[in-house]
Design a protein around this motif. Structure first.
Motif, mmCIF file in Angstrom:
data_model
loop_
_atom_site.group_PDB
_atom_site.id
_atom_site.type_symbol
_atom_site.label_atom_id
_atom_site.label_comp_id
_atom_site.label_asym_id
_atom_site.label_seq_id
_atom_site.Cartn_x
_atom_site.Cartn_y
_atom_site.Cartn_z
ATOM 1 N N GLU A 1 6.477 2.784 -8.802
ATOM 2 C CA GLU A 1 5.607 3.347 -9.836
ATOM 3 C C GLU A 1 4.560 4.228 -9.163
ATOM 4 O OE1 GLU A 1 5.746 3.139 -13.096
ATOM 5 O OE2 GLU A 1 7.510 1.835 -13.136
ATOM 6 N N GLY A 2 4.328 5.391 -9.748
ATOM 7 C CA GLY A 2 3.289 6.259 -9.215
ATOM 8 C C GLY A 2 1.900 5.689 -9.472
ATOM 9 N N TRP A 3 0.912 6.337 -8.920
ATOM 10 C CA TRP A 3 -0.470 5.876 -9.099
ATOM 11 C C TRP A 3 -1.410 7.071 -9.060
ATOM 12 C CZ3 TRP A 3 2.489 5.112 -4.767
ATOM 13 C CH2 TRP A 3 2.044 5.668 -3.569
ATOM 14 N N ASN A 4 -2.645 6.835 -9.424
ATOM 15 C CA ASN A 4 -3.651 7.880 -9.392
ATOM 16 C C ASN A 4 -4.300 7.947 -8.014
ATOM 17 O OD1 ASN A 4 -3.163 8.548 -12.010
ATOM 18 N ND2 ASN A 4 -5.128 7.893 -12.820
ATOM 19 N N TYR A 5 -4.736 9.114 -7.678
ATOM 20 C CA TYR A 5 -5.401 9.316 -6.398
ATOM 21 C C TYR A 5 -6.565 8.330 -6.236
ATOM 22 C CZ TYR A 5 -8.230 11.482 -2.768
ATOM 23 O OH TYR A 5 -8.968 11.702 -1.640
ATOM 24 N N GLY A 6 -6.637 7.740 -5.047
ATOM 25 C CA GLY A 6 -7.721 6.806 -4.753
ATOM 26 C C GLY A 6 -7.383 5.367 -5.065
ATOM 27 N N GLN B 1 8.447 16.156 -2.585
ATOM 28 C CA GLN B 1 9.705 16.548 -3.219
ATOM 29 C C GLN B 1 10.150 17.930 -2.766
ATOM 30 O OE1 GLN B 1 9.716 16.061 -7.491
ATOM 31 N NE2 GLN B 1 8.780 14.030 -7.383
ATOM 32 N N SER B 2 9.209 18.790 -2.448
ATOM 33 C CA SER B 2 9.545 20.157 -2.056
ATOM 34 C C SER B 2 9.939 20.280 -0.595
ATOM 35 C CB SER B 2 8.347 21.072 -2.334
ATOM 36 O OG SER B 2 7.194 20.616 -1.617
ATOM 37 N N ALA B 3 9.783 19.218 0.187
ATOM 38 C CA ALA B 3 10.067 19.273 1.629
ATOM 39 C C ALA B 3 11.514 18.908 1.915
ATOM 40 C CB ALA B 3 9.123 18.336 2.381
ATOM 41 N N GLY B 4 11.971 19.281 3.114
ATOM 42 C CA GLY B 4 13.317 18.946 3.543
ATOM 43 C C GLY B 4 13.415 17.513 4.028
ATOM 44 N N ASP B 5 14.651 17.056 4.254
ATOM 45 C CA ASP B 5 14.862 15.674 4.673
ATOM 46 C C ASP B 5 14.268 15.374 6.047
ATOM 47 O OD1 ASP B 5 16.109 15.153 2.312
ATOM 48 O OD2 ASP B 5 18.149 15.157 3.117
ATOM 49 N N ASP B 6 14.044 16.408 6.842
ATOM 50 C CA ASP B 6 13.448 16.168 8.154
ATOM 51 C C ASP B 6 11.957 15.869 8.065
ATOM 52 O OD1 ASP B 6 12.751 18.682 7.296
ATOM 53 O OD2 ASP B 6 13.091 19.667 9.231
ATOM 54 N N VAL C 1 -2.762 13.804 -3.705
ATOM 55 C CA VAL C 1 -2.121 14.122 -4.983
ATOM 56 C C VAL C 1 -0.866 14.957 -4.721
ATOM 57 C CG1 VAL C 1 -2.388 15.441 -7.114
ATOM 58 C CG2 VAL C 1 -4.257 13.986 -6.292
ATOM 59 N N GLY C 2 0.202 14.632 -5.403
ATOM 60 C CA GLY C 2 1.428 15.395 -5.237
ATOM 61 C C GLY C 2 2.626 14.666 -5.792
ATOM 62 N N ASP C 3 3.772 15.339 -5.734
ATOM 63 C CA ASP C 3 5.038 14.773 -6.182
ATOM 64 C C ASP C 3 5.863 14.416 -4.954
ATOM 65 O OD1 ASP C 3 4.416 15.207 -8.903
ATOM 66 O OD2 ASP C 3 5.031 17.309 -8.714
ATOM 67 N N TYR C 4 6.317 13.168 -4.881
ATOM 68 C CA TYR C 4 6.918 12.639 -3.668
ATOM 69 C C TYR C 4 8.283 12.012 -3.948
ATOM 70 C CZ TYR C 4 2.224 13.145 -1.709
ATOM 71 O OH TYR C 4 1.025 13.639 -1.295
ATOM 72 N N GLU D 1 21.527 4.019 1.549
ATOM 73 C CA GLU D 1 20.204 4.523 1.210
ATOM 74 C C GLU D 1 20.149 4.902 -0.256
ATOM 75 O OE1 GLU D 1 19.804 7.907 3.903
ATOM 76 O OE2 GLU D 1 20.000 9.249 2.179
ATOM 77 N N ALA D 2 18.946 4.879 -0.782
ATOM 78 C CA ALA D 2 18.698 5.270 -2.165
ATOM 79 C C ALA D 2 17.325 5.922 -2.220
ATOM 80 C CB ALA D 2 18.763 4.058 -3.103
ATOM 81 N N THR D 3 17.113 6.795 -3.186
ATOM 82 C CA THR D 3 15.844 7.497 -3.308
ATOM 83 C C THR D 3 15.298 7.393 -4.724
ATOM 84 O OG1 THR D 3 16.949 9.587 -3.838
ATOM 85 C CG2 THR D 3 16.451 9.161 -1.511
ATOM 86 N N ALA D 4 14.013 7.576 -4.846
ATOM 87 C CA ALA D 4 13.360 7.609 -6.151
ATOM 88 C C ALA D 4 12.158 8.551 -6.059
ATOM 89 C CB ALA D 4 12.906 6.213 -6.570
ATOM 90 N N GLU D 5 11.889 9.220 -7.137
ATOM 91 C CA GLU D 5 10.750 10.134 -7.189
ATOM 92 C C GLU D 5 9.541 9.450 -7.815
ATOM 93 O OE1 GLU D 5 12.056 13.568 -9.306
ATOM 94 O OE2 GLU D 5 13.302 14.326 -7.654
#
Length: 466
Positions: free
Chosen positions: A211-216, A240-245, A255-258, A274-278
């Motif tokens: 589950e996401g959360w708020n900054y802080g 989310q915008s970065a590569g797998d490396d 703050v951001g999307d991960y 492996e499994a991923t979640a945003e």
């Protein structure tokens, strides 16, 4: 395959008397091949043969023969010969399904008293299956915690053996790896033969959740669900915008999307997986409860990125005459001095800008200590020239650079309006980045497609339509 043995010279002879009858047993090929015991019932005249093969031999009813004989010699030189009406006596197996390599029992009916009976017992050697070919039926065996016991076929040369001729056993047939199936001959067969088959590692079927959360706020921990085996779980994160490396074990705080990736190591019985979640770390919302004090405008410097929550935020990009030029922001960025408006305008905002004339110090700021230009502080919804005083912490002030027209205390205007508050306008010169060409806004900042008579903002300029 039976291997029948020829008669040998050495015979094991057992004679049983039944009144005038006697039963003589000859054992072939030699006395080490096995033993035969006979007994005759005085009441019924039924003869019972109990056969015990030695190791490596077997006996079936086909290996037994009983014939009637008579005495043809003298007492000093007895000679037992077949009777003139000699005939073979029928022998019956008591249990035809019994293992012929074990103890078996046979019976026959004794003839009339003038005849004796001679029994010939020929033992056969058991056939070894050590050279047999064992074939496992099937190949897609995958670990599931249960025993794997596939069917097999056994061939000795080109002859397929019936399953009744061997027993099947398994070893190492639960866990992933190499399992063994062994067939052991029985009955007329002896020895063992084996084959191997492979049990593959199972694949992991799981998901990761967070589950996401708020900054802080304290970061939420991810968890996995499903078939995870017993491997160690490692969590890694990236934008989310970065590569797998870019994955790292460090839990993000900004703050951001991960993306979180759960990796489970390979084990003895399971493949790696492996499994991923945003998820997102969201901005908190600006608290404006004590921000404006009854005014429309305020300055502010946030310590974190904040959503605007019903107000508008701007940077000051310049001054035209006595009017402040501003650019709308999408959100309130951390550490950036901004101008807040206690209303939400519809101008599209962006957090990319080239200039911001607003400044702020660390904590309180003495105006007299600012030396890089002319200072204006916000007072009653306008920027007022100031040479002294204190700007509170988390508040901003406007600095008109010394090179700007009208800068310097002597020639500087004493008051800069935000959109000419002396008119009926709420906005004067908002540079809305990413706005459409010929975009039309009313004086409350609301976008409109049809403009009647009146004052409007078109292409970031105030226009009077008559």
């Amino acid at each position: 395959m039976k291997k029948l043995m020829t008669l040998a010279a050495l015979l094991l002879t057992l004679t049983v008397a039944n009144a005038a009858n006697t039963v003589t047993v000859k054992v072939n090929p030699n006395q080490n091949a096995g033993s035969v015991e006979s007994s005759v019932s005085e009441d019924s005249g039924l003869c019972t043969l109990t056969v015990t093969p030695a190791q490596g031999y077997f006996m079936t009813v086909d290996g037994l023969q009983a014939v009637k004989v008579i005495d043809a010699g003298s007492a000093q030189a007895p000679n037992r010969v077949p009777s003139l009406d000699s005939e073979t006596i029928a022998i019956t197996a008591v249990n035809a399904a019994a293992d012929p390599s074990g103890v078996t029992t046979y019976t026959f009916q004794m003839p009339s008293q003038e005849y004796d009976v001679e029994v010939t017992a020929t033992f056969s050697e058991r056939t070894s299956i050590a050279s047999a070919t064992v074939t496992v039926q099937g190949s897609d065996f995958v670990y599931d915690g249960e025993e794997k016991a596939p069917r097999v076929t056994v061939a000795l040369g080109e002859v397929a053996l019936d399953a009744a001729n061997y027993e099947v056993s398994y070893a190492n047939n639960i866990n992933a790896g190499t399992a063994t199936v062994t067939v052991t001959g029985k009955g007329i067969y002896t020895g063992t033969a084996s084959a191997e088959f492979t049990i593959a590692k199972a694949s992991l079927e799981f998901s990761v959740n967070i589950e996401g959360w708020n900054y802080g706020q304290e970061a939420n921990e991810p968890n996995v669900e499903g078939e995870t085996g017993e491997g160690e779980v490692v969590y890694m994160y990236k934008l989310q915008s970065a590569g797998d490396d870019a994955y790292t074990i460090e839990v993000p705080m900004a703050v951001g999307d991960y993306v979180v990736r759960a990796t489970i190591a390979e084990t003895d019985n399971y493949q790696a997986g492996e499994a991923t979640a945003e998820f997102s770390i969201s901005r908190n919302t600006l608290d404006v409860s004590n921000m404006f004090g009854g005014n429309e405008w305020a300055t502010y410097v946030s310590e974190e990125d904040l959503d605007l929550g019903g107000v508008s935020a701007y940077v000051v990009t310049g001054v035209s005459g006595t009017t402040v030029q501003v650019q709308a922001l999408e959100y309130l960025p951390a550490g950036v001095p901004v101008l807040l408006q206690n209303t939400e305008v519809s101008a599209e905002g962006t957090n990319t800008y080239k200039t911001n004339l607003l400044q702020a110090g660390n904590g309180k700021t003495n105006v007299s200590s600012v030396t890089d230009g002319t200072v204006y502080v916000l007072y009653n919804d306008a920027f007022v020239l100031s040479n002294s005083g204190v700007v509170p912490a988390n508040r901003a002030y406007l600095v008109l650079p010394s090179t700007s027209a009208g800068a310097g205390s002597a020639g500087a205007p004493r008051r800069l309006t935000i959109g000419g508050l002396g008119d009926t306008t709420g906005i004067s010169s908002i540079n809305a980045v990413n706005g459409s060409a010929n975009a039309i806004f009313d004086l409350q900042g609301r976008r409109t497609t049809v403009a009647g008579k009146g004052l409007y903002i078109i292409n970031s300029k105030k226009v009077i339509l008559k």
